[in-house]
Scaffold this motif. Structure first.
Motif, mmCIF file in Angstrom:
data_model
loop_
_atom_site.group_PDB
_atom_site.id
_atom_site.type_symbol
_atom_site.label_atom_id
_atom_site.label_comp_id
_atom_site.label_asym_id
_atom_site.label_seq_id
_atom_site.Cartn_x
_atom_site.Cartn_y
_atom_site.Cartn_z
ATOM 1 N N ALA A 50 2.815 -4.053 23.819
ATOM 2 C CA ALA A 50 3.461 -4.829 22.741
ATOM 3 C C ALA A 50 2.885 -4.408 21.391
ATOM 4 N N MET A 51 1.579 -4.153 21.373
ATOM 5 C CA MET A 51 0.940 -3.741 20.111
ATOM 6 C C MET A 51 1.384 -2.335 19.728
ATOM 7 N N ALA A 52 1.337 -1.416 20.689
ATOM 8 C CA ALA A 52 1.684 -0.017 20.388
ATOM 9 C C ALA A 52 3.139 0.111 19.931
ATOM 10 N N ASN A 53 4.016 -0.710 20.512
ATOM 11 C CA ASN A 53 5.435 -0.618 20.161
ATOM 12 C C ASN A 53 5.751 -1.225 18.800
ATOM 13 N N ALA A 54 4.766 -1.865 18.189
ATOM 14 C CA ALA A 54 5.033 -2.549 16.919
ATOM 15 C C ALA A 54 4.351 -1.848 15.740
ATOM 16 N N LEU A 55 3.922 -0.605 15.959
ATOM 17 C CA LEU A 55 3.155 0.058 14.893
ATOM 18 C C LEU A 55 3.965 0.287 13.625
ATOM 19 N N ASP A 56 5.296 0.369 13.750
ATOM 20 C CA ASP A 56 6.118 0.548 12.540
ATOM 21 C C ASP A 56 5.882 -0.569 11.525
ATOM 22 N N GLY A 57 5.436 -1.703 12.026
ATOM 23 C CA GLY A 57 5.192 -2.858 11.151
ATOM 24 C C GLY A 57 4.207 -2.588 10.033
ATOM 25 N N ILE A 58 3.395 -1.538 10.164
ATOM 26 C CA ILE A 58 2.368 -1.317 9.122
ATOM 27 C C ILE A 58 2.975 -0.931 7.776
ATOM 28 N N SER A 59 4.272 -0.651 7.746
ATOM 29 C CA SER A 59 4.867 -0.326 6.448
ATOM 30 C C SER A 59 5.285 -1.581 5.677
ATOM 31 N N ARG A 60 5.007 -2.762 6.236
ATOM 32 C CA ARG A 60 5.367 -4.002 5.522
ATOM 33 C C ARG A 60 4.124 -4.868 5.293
ATOM 34 N N TYR A 61 4.149 -5.628 4.190
ATOM 35 C CA TYR A 61 3.108 -6.648 4.007
ATOM 36 C C TYR A 61 3.427 -7.835 4.912
ATOM 37 N N PRO A 62 2.495 -8.266 5.745
ATOM 38 C CA PRO A 62 2.756 -9.494 6.515
ATOM 39 C C PRO A 62 2.594 -10.729 5.620
ATOM 40 N N THR A 63 3.169 -11.840 6.033
ATOM 41 C CA THR A 63 3.018 -13.071 5.257
ATOM 42 C C THR A 63 1.871 -13.912 5.820
ATOM 43 N N THR A 64 1.351 -14.775 4.979
ATOM 44 C CA THR A 64 0.245 -15.651 5.408
ATOM 45 C C THR A 64 0.698 -16.564 6.544
ATOM 46 N N ARG A 65 1.930 -17.033 6.471
ATOM 47 C CA ARG A 65 2.405 -17.972 7.494
ATOM 48 C C ARG A 65 2.661 -17.274 8.822
ATOM 49 N N GLY A 66 2.824 -15.959 8.813
ATOM 50 C CA GLY A 66 3.065 -15.229 10.056
ATOM 51 C C GLY A 66 4.516 -15.336 10.488
ATOM 52 N N GLU A 67 4.870 -14.503 11.486
ATOM 53 C CA GLU A 67 6.264 -14.483 11.921
ATOM 54 C C GLU A 67 6.592 -15.718 12.759
ATOM 55 N N LEU A 68 7.838 -16.163 12.615
ATOM 56 C CA LEU A 68 8.269 -17.363 13.332
ATOM 57 C C LEU A 68 8.152 -17.175 14.844
ATOM 58 N N THR A 69 8.426 -15.956 15.324
ATOM 59 C CA THR A 69 8.348 -15.717 16.777
ATOM 60 C C THR A 69 6.930 -16.002 17.293
ATOM 61 N N LEU A 70 5.930 -15.595 16.528
ATOM 62 C CA LEU A 70 4.543 -15.850 16.941
ATOM 63 C C LEU A 70 4.251 -17.350 16.921
ATOM 64 N N ARG A 71 4.654 -18.013 15.829
ATOM 65 C CA ARG A 71 4.362 -19.455 15.734
ATOM 66 C C ARG A 71 5.085 -20.228 16.834
ATOM 67 N N ARG A 72 6.316 -19.761 17.175
ATOM 68 C CA ARG A 72 7.049 -20.425 18.272
ATOM 69 C C ARG A 72 6.337 -20.209 19.602
ATOM 70 N N ALA A 73 5.857 -18.982 19.822
ATOM 71 C CA ALA A 73 5.171 -18.685 21.095
ATOM 72 C C ALA A 73 3.903 -19.540 21.214
ATOM 73 N N ALA A 74 3.153 -19.627 20.132
ATOM 74 C CA ALA A 74 1.902 -20.405 20.171
ATOM 75 C C ALA A 74 2.214 -21.891 20.348
ATOM 76 N N ALA A 75 3.266 -22.375 19.670
ATOM 77 C CA ALA A 75 3.638 -23.793 19.783
ATOM 78 C C ALA A 75 4.068 -24.093 21.219
ATOM 79 N N ILE A 95 1.402 -25.330 12.591
ATOM 80 C CA ILE A 95 0.673 -24.186 13.147
ATOM 81 C C ILE A 95 0.540 -23.067 12.116
ATOM 82 N N LEU A 96 -0.612 -22.423 12.116
ATOM 83 C CA LEU A 96 -0.831 -21.267 11.222
ATOM 84 C C LEU A 96 -1.600 -20.187 11.980
#
Ligand SMILES: Cc1ncc(COP(=O)(O)O)c(C=O)c1O
Length: 402
Positions: A50-75, A95-96
């Motif tokens: 999952a990490m290796a397949n997401a390396l393209d993400g490094i071309s974007r600034y992430p947000t402090t709140r994080g992606e909704l998919t992550l917050r949904r998974a954690a919730a 959740i943060l």
């Protein structure tokens, strides 16, 4: 310079290096280092992918709140694991994501610094022994730190409710560690609910550090949000929990966890976090999303720790009295001669590195509750763990027979 910086103590591993730095370890034995709580079981392939397949993400600034998919998974994970109602955790408000819980446990104290209008420093309560970040966090937030001892008399559960009323009235933040590092003790649901009632009565926030909650031996430990929910407290007021992938998913290098609970506290905390530049890299968020959605790797992990615990107890108990931890991967062993001298002799004679308990605790109320103990991390392979336990037992016998 900030004068409170002088209050920071060297980290336990610096103290350990000073203790054994000059000592020549037994050259006939292979070195075994079980002093650090760093998981050594492999990371599940699906999480690495999952990490290796997401390396393209490094071309974007992430947000402090994080992606909704992550917050949904954690919730979703929180709701299932802690028997909370469906949709009880709002992924936008409750959740943060954080870059490992260490930085979050540190920065949360910044919400409680001294008020100009109040001459008294706010109080931060911490267990003793404790995870050293709580202490540094309290000092740098310029608060007054009050330790509460965990020892055999209180089953290693600090009795916050027994503190003087003045202390409780002045408390702004209580650091709870359940399951506890280093003792492996766990507060039950009722005890957690009593702590929430105490927080209501004296108007403070509870930060519950639960990063060892998934490494359990008999039954899953309850969490603070679970206690709040079972009281009918649907807004989780005054309650924050800190969860991490470091121990649960063997990913300490990913630096990934989350804080969840009281939405008002989290709204203020979010504002602080937008300034501190601590957004989680996108590829870590993808791996974390996969990790919170999967339990099979967590169960496999637990099976390995259970085997190591059983074997460790079988090897040690003829020589030492071993209190079985309820959760976590540490043994908190009372050793002959006290933790510091035992750790030194164990390194010298048996080439095993462990942490003296005194490096994880402070003198408080006439005792240092960690001094008689060593902390042993059952993180090595089964073979190395067995070997380390045999050497610890041999060292204890040597000292007992002197
Ligand atoms: C009690 C406790 N809390 C929090 C942490 C921090 O974990 P992380 O920052 O990797 O999430 C640790 C790490 O060892 C710990 O022992």
């Amino acid at each position: 310079m900030n004068p409170y910086l002088d209050r920071l103590q060297p980290y336990p591993f610096e103290k350990l290096a000073a203790l054994i730095g000059e000592v020549e370890p037994n050259p006939n034995l292979t070195p075994l280092n079980i002093s650090i709580g760093e998981p050594k079981h492999p990371v599940a392939k699906k999480l690495r992918d999952a990490m290796a397949n997401a390396l393209d993400g490094i071309s974007r600034y992430p947000t402090t709140r994080g992606e909704l998919t992550l917050r949904r998974a954690a919730a979703g994970w929180l709701e299932n694991r802690f028997e909370l109602g469906k949709d009880s955790i709002d992924p936008d408000k409750n959740i943060l994501p954080v870059n490992g819980t260490r930085e979050a446990l540190f920065s949360i104290a910044q919400l409680f610094t001294k008020q100009k209008s109040d001459p008294k420093e706010p109080i931060v309560l911490s267990p003793n022994p404790f995870y050293q970040i709580y202490e540094g966090a309290a000092h740098i937030a310029q608060t007054k730190l009050v330790f509460v001892n965990a020892n055999a008399d209180n089953n290693f559960l600090p009795e916050y409710h027994k503190l003087d009323k003045d202390i409780l009235d002045g408390t702004a933040l209580l650091y709870l560690c359940t399951p506890a590092n280093p003792t492996g003790a766990v507060y039950n649901l009722e005890q957690l609910q009593q702590l929430i009632e105490l927080a209501d009565k004296h108007d403070f926030i509870i930060a519950s550090d639960e990063c060892y909650s998934e490494i359990w031996y008999n039954s899953p430990p309850p969490g603070l949000l679970q206690a709040a929910w079972a009281m009918g407290r649907k807004d989780f007021s005054r309650c924050l929990v800190f969860h991490s992938l470091s121990k649960r998913s063997n990913m300490p290098g990913a630096r990934s966890g989350f804080v969840a609970g009281d939405q008002d506290v989290l709204a203020t905390y979010f504002r602080l976090r937008t300034y501190t530049g601590c957004a989680t890299p996108p590829f870590i968020q993808q791996a974390a999303t996969a990790a919170w959605q999967d339990e099979s790797h967590v169960e496999e992990n637990r099976i390995q720790y259970r085997q190591k615990l059983q074997e460790s107890i079988a090897i040690l108990s003829p020589t030492l009295r071993v209190t079985q931890p309820e959760a976590g991967f540490y043994l908190w062993l009372k050793v002959p001669g006290g933790g510091v001298s035992f750790a030194r002799r164990l390194y010298e004679g048996y080439n095993v590195t462990v942490l003296p308990g005194a490096f994880l605790s402070r003198d408080n109320n006439g005792e240092n509750p960690g001094a008689p103990y060593i902390r042993v991390a059952m993180v090595a392979s089964t073979k190395d763990n067995r070997e380390a336990m045999e050497r610890i037992a041999a060292c204890a016998r040597e000292i007992q027979n002197k």
